[in-house]
Design a protein around this motif. Sequence first.
Motif, short mmCIF file in Angstrom:
data_model
loop_
_atom_site.label_atom_id
_atom_site.label_comp_id
_atom_site.label_asym_id
_atom_site.label_seq_id
_atom_site.Cartn_x
_atom_site.Cartn_y
_atom_site.Cartn_z
N ALA A 31 0.88 -1.20 -0.11
CA ALA A 31 0.12 0.16 -0.09
C ALA A 31 1.04 1.20 0.03
O ALA A 31 0.56 2.11 -0.69
CB ALA A 31 -0.90 0.10 1.29
N HIS A 32 1.90 1.18 0.66
CA HIS A 32 2.92 2.44 0.76
C HIS A 32 3.41 2.54 -0.53
O HIS A 32 3.76 3.70 -1.05
CB HIS A 32 3.89 2.32 1.92
N SER A 33 4.02 1.66 -1.19
CA SER A 33 4.45 1.66 -2.45
C SER A 33 3.59 2.18 -3.44
O SER A 33 3.88 2.82 -4.38
CB SER A 33 5.06 0.39 -2.98
N LEU A 34 2.31 1.69 -3.43
CA LEU A 34 1.22 2.17 -4.34
C LEU A 34 0.91 3.76 -3.97
O LEU A 34 0.93 4.36 -5.11
CB LEU A 34 0.03 1.43 -3.95
N GLU A 35 0.96 4.08 -2.68
CA GLU A 35 0.88 5.66 -2.66
C GLU A 35 1.95 6.28 -3.15
O GLU A 35 1.79 7.27 -3.62
CB GLU A 35 0.57 5.76 -1.10
N GLN A 36 3.03 5.94 -2.73
CA GLN A 36 4.43 6.71 -3.53
C GLN A 36 4.39 6.90 -5.02
O GLN A 36 4.46 7.56 -5.52
CB GLN A 36 5.74 5.87 -2.98
N ALA A 37 3.97 5.65 -5.56
CA ALA A 37 3.63 5.63 -6.95
C ALA A 37 2.59 6.70 -7.57
O ALA A 37 2.96 7.46 -8.39
CB ALA A 37 3.30 4.32 -7.46
N ILE A 38 1.75 6.71 -7.05
CA ILE A 38 0.56 7.59 -7.18
C ILE A 38 0.80 9.25 -7.01
O ILE A 38 0.81 9.93 -8.03
CB ILE A 38 -0.87 7.42 -6.39
N ASP A 39 1.92 9.35 -5.95
CA ASP A 39 2.50 10.73 -5.72
C ASP A 39 3.13 11.07 -6.92
O ASP A 39 3.16 12.20 -7.26
CB ASP A 39 3.22 10.66 -4.66
N ARG A 40 4.20 10.17 -7.43
CA ARG A 40 4.99 10.39 -8.39
C ARG A 40 4.35 10.67 -9.79
O ARG A 40 4.62 11.33 -10.59
CB ARG A 40 6.12 9.30 -8.47
N LEU A 41 3.09 9.73 -10.08
CA LEU A 41 2.39 9.95 -11.35
C LEU A 41 1.80 11.16 -11.26
O LEU A 41 1.37 11.78 -12.29
CB LEU A 41 1.40 8.88 -11.42
N ASN A 42 1.56 12.11 -10.22
CA ASN A 42 0.85 13.20 -10.09
C ASN A 42 1.81 14.26 -10.51
O ASN A 42 1.49 15.81 -10.73
CB ASN A 42 0.21 13.55 -8.76
N ASP A 43 3.22 14.02 -10.54
CA ASP A 43 3.98 15.07 -11.16
C ASP A 43 3.91 15.39 -12.51
O ASP A 43 4.41 14.62 -13.28
CB ASP A 43 5.73 14.28 -10.66
N SER A 44 3.85 16.77 -12.70
CA SER A 44 3.85 17.14 -14.09
C SER A 44 5.08 17.15 -14.72
O SER A 44 4.90 17.05 -16.22
CB SER A 44 3.19 18.58 -14.02
N ASN A 45 6.12 16.77 -14.38
CA ASN A 45 7.37 16.81 -14.94
C ASN A 45 7.88 15.28 -15.33
O ASN A 45 8.94 15.00 -15.91
CB ASN A 45 8.68 17.38 -14.04
#
Length: 86
Positions: A31-45
């Motif tokens: 779940a933590h890895s998934l949350e981190q991935a979602i946060d990174r996917l929201n990066d516009s760069n």
Amino acid sequence: MQDELFETEKAPQKNTKNAKNAPKKSFEEHAHSLEQAIDRLNDSNLSLKDGMDLYKTAMQELFLAQKLLENAYLEYEKLQTPDKKA
């Protein structure tokens, strides 16, 4: 043994010869890895390629977390059903 029910094998390292010796991830770690991935996917760069790779990783983490939840539910169901052999 019951702890194994709630853990999945972590992805083997490149130099790992035997996946059975790989450490296991808990539901919370997935779940933590998934949350981190979602946060990174929201990066516009984030580049398209990196975004697609990250999306694949996130979906794999989601699948493994769901599998652990299903295993936990099945274990719960077993505990709720009295053993007919006793």
